[in-house]
Design a protein around this motif. Structure first.
Motif, mmCIF file in Angstrom:
data_model
loop_
_atom_site.group_PDB
_atom_site.id
_atom_site.type_symbol
_atom_site.label_atom_id
_atom_site.label_comp_id
_atom_site.label_asym_id
_atom_site.label_seq_id
_atom_site.Cartn_x
_atom_site.Cartn_y
_atom_site.Cartn_z
ATOM 1 N N LEU A 75 0.827 -1.208 0.000
ATOM 2 C CA LEU A 75 0.000 0.000 0.000
ATOM 3 C C LEU A 75 0.865 1.265 0.000
ATOM 4 C CD1 LEU A 75 -2.665 -1.281 2.532
ATOM 5 C CD2 LEU A 75 -3.051 -0.835 0.097
ATOM 6 N N ARG A 76 1.964 1.238 0.724
ATOM 7 C CA ARG A 76 2.896 2.383 0.709
ATOM 8 C C ARG A 76 3.493 2.557 -0.675
ATOM 9 N NH1 ARG A 76 8.411 3.534 1.832
ATOM 10 N NH2 ARG A 76 8.993 1.458 2.585
ATOM 11 N N GLU A 110 0.926 4.219 -2.926
ATOM 12 C CA GLU A 110 0.825 5.655 -2.645
ATOM 13 C C GLU A 110 1.973 6.424 -3.290
ATOM 14 O OE1 GLU A 110 -0.162 8.548 1.151
ATOM 15 O OE2 GLU A 110 0.807 6.611 1.525
ATOM 16 N N ALA A 111 3.196 5.888 -3.174
ATOM 17 C CA ALA A 111 4.363 6.577 -3.721
ATOM 18 C C ALA A 111 4.330 6.616 -5.247
ATOM 19 C CB ALA A 111 5.642 5.885 -3.254
ATOM 20 N N ALA A 166 1.467 6.317 -7.168
ATOM 21 C CA ALA A 166 0.302 7.095 -7.595
ATOM 22 C C ALA A 166 0.585 8.595 -7.569
ATOM 23 C CB ALA A 166 -0.900 6.765 -6.711
ATOM 24 N N GLU A 167 1.538 9.013 -6.739
ATOM 25 C CA GLU A 167 1.899 10.432 -6.685
ATOM 26 C C GLU A 167 2.441 10.943 -8.018
ATOM 27 O OE1 GLU A 167 4.678 10.653 -3.503
ATOM 28 O OE2 GLU A 167 3.131 10.719 -1.929
ATOM 29 N N THR A 216 -2.549 3.645 -10.743
ATOM 30 C CA THR A 216 -1.763 2.586 -10.116
ATOM 31 C C THR A 216 -2.690 1.504 -9.584
ATOM 32 O OG1 THR A 216 -0.094 4.231 -9.516
ATOM 33 C CG2 THR A 216 0.025 2.096 -8.414
ATOM 34 N N ALA A 237 -7.510 5.003 -0.081
ATOM 35 C CA ALA A 237 -6.850 6.094 0.628
ATOM 36 C C ALA A 237 -5.435 6.327 0.110
ATOM 37 C CB ALA A 237 -6.816 5.800 2.124
ATOM 38 N N ALA A 238 -4.797 5.261 -0.392
ATOM 39 C CA ALA A 238 -3.433 5.378 -0.921
ATOM 40 C C ALA A 238 -3.406 5.933 -2.346
ATOM 41 C CB ALA A 238 -2.755 4.008 -0.902
ATOM 42 N N GLY A 239 -4.570 6.136 -2.931
ATOM 43 C CA GLY A 239 -4.621 6.657 -4.289
ATOM 44 C C GLY A 239 -4.671 5.599 -5.361
ATOM 45 N N GLY A 240 -4.911 4.338 -4.975
ATOM 46 C CA GLY A 240 -4.984 3.266 -5.953
ATOM 47 C C GLY A 240 -6.168 3.416 -6.886
#
Length: 282
Positions: free
Chosen positions: A88-89, A92-93, A95-96, A101, A124-127
């Motif tokens: 998940l981390r 997030e990295a 998707a930025e 992603t 929440a991580a932007g997936g």
């Protein structure tokens, strides 16, 4: 079962590529290889070099679809202690960067983590969505509900062996794009992409307007161009993973692996832009 549709980022990416008269390049790497931060760097390098959509693999001990190259990297990631939280981390990295992603995962880790909990955390991580190669459509109800609640596209697979009835069932619940496996067997770069792939794409298009992306076997720009001539997306995994593995086995370090990723991605990105396809043509 409820049709999920296309939820935004993936739809926009495929629509933009169609207007440019090209296919979308989808790149896969497993989270945690060679390290969590190293994998993040490699995925971001893919985006910088031309990948449109990123698949983040969730390493799993009992794969059914992954060939030896991906298995080697996933096994190393598991030995290194990678967790679902690390995946998940990673999402997030990556998707930025702005690239949609996805997570590519077998179903067991999602069920163990908690279906609703996983969907909420990924959202929440932007997936953008999840590819679930071993989740039968008949048993997908809880996942479809959770994915819909968190604006995630649920991506399902079809294969050359899929009946027309099965293809209709899968496309009714798929979001984002349909993953068309080009051949029967496990992942891995091959000398040629299965001849059945083009026929499978045509069969899928007969029952849905969703984009169709072809995976399993693409290893270079020439093969990417071949697939891009008839598919909306070209999925590459083993060849990219192989670039990282080759650098590690040569003792060259992460920097050399990233150079290999960038070089191969640039070649693949040129390949998906090579076919002469009229702008707006599916």
């Amino acid at each position: 079962m409820q049709a999920q549709g296309t939820r935004g980022r993936l739809a926009d990416t495929f629509a933009a590529a169609r207007q440019e008269g090209r296919s979308v390049l989808v790149g896969y790497l497993p989270a945690g290889y060679p390290t969590v931060d190293g994998a993040i760097a490699a995925m971001r390098a893919m985006v910088e070099a031309g990948v449109d959509v990123v698949e983040v693999g969730l390493p799993y001990s009992d794969p059914t679809m992954d060939g030896p190259v991906i298995q080697d990297a996933a096994d190393a990631a598991l030995r290194g202690g990678v967790t679902t939280t690390d995946v998940l981390r990673t999402v997030e990295a990556v998707a930025e960067t702005g690239a949609p992603t996805l997570v590519m995962t077998y179903w067991n880790p999602v069920e163990r983590y908690g279906v609703e909990r996983f969907a909420a955390a990924l959202g929440a991580a932007g997936g953008a969505g999840v590819i679930t190669p071993d989740l039968p459509p008949e048993e997908a109800g809880p996942w479809l509900a959770a994915a819909g609640a968190h604006d995630l596209d649920p991506v399902f697979l079809v294969a050359p062996s899929s009946t027309d009835e099965r293809i209709r069932m899968v496309t009714k619940i798929t979001g984002g794009f349909v993953y068309a496996a080009s051949l029967m067997g496990v992942t891995g770069a091959r000398q040629s992409v299965g001849a059945a792939a083009e026929g499978l794409v045509k069969r899928v298009r007969a029952v849905t307007d969703l984009p169709v992306s072809v995976g399993l076997g693409v290893r270079d720009g020439a093969q990417a161009a071949t697939v891009a001539a008839f598919a909306d997306g070209v999925i590459v995994g083993s060849a990219l993973v192989g670039a990282l593995l080759a650098a590690e086995r040569a003792g060259s370090g992460l920097s050399a692996g990233l150079d290999g990723i960038r070089g191969l991605t640039a070649e693949l990105a040129a390949g998906v832009r090579r076919p002469a396809r009229p702008a707006g043509d599916a």
